[in-house]
Scaffold this motif. Structure first.
Motif, PDB file in Angstrom:
ATOM      1  N   CYS A  91      42.396  44.357  41.178  1.00  0.00           N
ATOM      2  CA  CYS A  91      41.045  44.353  41.751  1.00  0.00           C
ATOM      3  C   CYS A  91      40.070  44.785  40.669  1.00  0.00           C
ATOM      4  N   THR A  92      38.979  44.042  40.508  1.00  0.00           N
ATOM      5  CA  THR A  92      37.999  44.355  39.475  1.00  0.00           C
ATOM      6  C   THR A  92      36.798  45.129  40.004  1.00  0.00           C
ATOM      7  N   ASP A  93      36.650  45.166  41.324  1.00  0.00           N
ATOM      8  CA  ASP A  93      35.507  45.882  41.909  1.00  0.00           C
ATOM      9  C   ASP A  93      35.914  46.342  43.297  1.00  0.00           C
ATOM     10  N   ARG A  94      36.297  47.623  43.407  1.00  0.00           N
ATOM     11  CA  ARG A  94      36.790  48.144  44.684  1.00  0.00           C
ATOM     12  C   ARG A  94      35.703  48.106  45.757  1.00  0.00           C
ATOM     13  N   PHE A 117      34.109  38.021  47.095  1.00  0.00           N
ATOM     14  CA  PHE A 117      35.466  37.746  46.642  1.00  0.00           C
ATOM     15  C   PHE A 117      35.531  37.623  45.123  1.00  0.00           C
ATOM     16  N   HIS A 118      34.637  36.850  44.545  1.00  0.00           N
ATOM     17  CA  HIS A 118      34.695  36.633  43.104  1.00  0.00           C
ATOM     18  C   HIS A 118      34.363  37.902  42.327  1.00  0.00           C
ATOM     19  N   ALA A 119      33.593  38.792  42.933  1.00  0.00           N
ATOM     20  CA  ALA A 119      33.344  40.080  42.288  1.00  0.00           C
ATOM     21  C   ALA A 119      34.567  40.983  42.359  1.00  0.00           C
ATOM     22  N   ALA A 120      35.357  40.834  43.409  1.00  0.00           N
ATOM     23  CA  ALA A 120      36.451  41.779  43.657  1.00  0.00           C
ATOM     24  C   ALA A 120      37.768  41.385  43.011  1.00  0.00           C
ATOM     25  N   TYR A 121      38.077  40.091  42.977  1.00  0.00           N
ATOM     26  CA  TYR A 121      39.431  39.686  42.611  1.00  0.00           C
ATOM     27  C   TYR A 121      39.434  38.617  41.521  1.00  0.00           C
ATOM     28  N   PRO A 122      40.228  38.810  40.484  1.00  0.00           N
ATOM     29  CA  PRO A 122      40.358  37.793  39.438  1.00  0.00           C
ATOM     30  C   PRO A 122      41.304  36.685  39.873  1.00  0.00           C
TER      31      PRO A 122
END
Length: 331
Positions: free
Chosen positions: A149-152, A306-311
């Protein structure tokens, strides 16, 4: 899980102690299966981690059979040991049939859709869990535990947004949802009409939106379903059930997003915790389903989160997950 002495005692009591035993291919669960052969007779032995799973499987199987669908007959059971002896439906998996005869895909998925369109005629048991908005959000907790996850904050906001969006859908009537309904869990039988579909792996059934199992079948993590077939069967379902296509399409895309995201987490967990890295190969397909579902303009706000949170599960991410697998060779 039952030990060999318990298995032998169970088979003796069931009259199958002299049968030959051969392991069958397992699935992503902790269950294991064996085919028993005794002359011309065959049966399947299911070994589950606990008796509760046996009880759920048996209960849902009886419900489906009473509704007129095909489930394997129970030949013997021992809930305490987690053992179940079942009728053997054979080896004609729908997935293997489609691999061998891809031209049958439209007809077979039309039959699957007709089965699901018949489900609303049978009110599900009221005490089964209901997959509502909050429940959909809760099921995504494992994604945060196992998938990068890139942004919790964005991931938490996405969970809440999925729940909120789902709760704004037009009124819908819950149906029995098999939950893991796809071509690997269907055996093709020599029976008429809807009974041709031999059903497996339904112990986790619950009450859910009618679109859930259609998504499960048409956005199959393990095989590609033709986009033309997917489009046709969504329309087919709406026509059979006189459902508003626009409202159903939104529910389908929203549930497809939630389900595919959860599957990414499940496949990561299978790799990291359970030592089953073979599921990593399906991740790009599952991610493509997410992208397809998020292309719906009605889900634009969810797409941003979604695109902010998961690669994406690109080769580097998949390699990183594989390195965390306890059964993968050390580089």
């Amino acid at each position: 899980m039952a030990d060999e002495a318990e298995v032998q005692s169970f088979l003796t009591a069931a009259g199958w102690h002299d049968a030959s035993r051969r392991p069958l291919a397992g699935d992503a669960s902790a269950r294991s299966y064996e085919r028993l052969t005794r002359g011309a007779d065959r049966a399947v032995l299911m070994k589950a981690p606990d008796g509760a799973e046996i009880a759920r499987f048996t209960r849902i199987g009886y419900w489906l059979a009473e509704a007129g669908f095909s489930t394997p007959n129970v030949l013997a059971r021992d809930d305490a040991a987690g053992l179940l002896l079942l009728e053997d439906f054979g080896d004609a998996l729908a997935a293997r049939h489609l691999d061998a005869t891809p031209e049958d895909e439209p007809a077979l998925y039309a039959l699957i859709t007709e089965f699901l369109a018949d489900m609303p005629r049978h009110p599900p048991p009221e005490d089964l869990p209901l997959l509502d908005g909050p429940a959909l959000a809760d099921l995504l907790d494992l994604v945060l535990e196992f998938y990068p996850c890139t942004d919790r904050a964005a991931a938490d906001a996405l969970k809440q947004a999925i729940a909120d969006k789902f709760d704004t859908l037009p009124a819908w009537k819950p149906v029995l949802c098999l939950r893991d309904f796809h071509a690997e869990n269907i055996i093709l039988l020599d029976r008429p009409s809807l009974r041709r579909l031999g059903l497996l792996d339904y112990q986790d059934a619950l009450r859910a939106h009618p679109a859930y199992d259609l998504v499960s079948a048409l956005q199959d993590a393990r095989r590609d379903v033709s986009p033309r077939v997917e489009t046709a069967e969504i329309a087919h379902y709406c026509a059979l059930t006189t459902t508003d296509p626009g409202a159903f399409q939104l529910a389908y895309r929203l549930l497809g997003l939630q389900r595919a995201l959860r599957i990414l987490g499940i496949f990561a967990r299978l790799t990291i915790r359970d030592g089953k890295p073979q599921y990593l190969e399906y991740m790009p397909r599952v991610y493509a389903y997410i992208s397809r579902n998020l292309a719906d303009p009605a889900l634009a706000d969810l797409a941003e989160l979604f695109h902010a949170a998961y690669p994406a599960p690109d080769p580097n991410l998949i390699s990183d997950l594989r390195r965390k697998c306890p059964t993968s060779p050390t580089p």
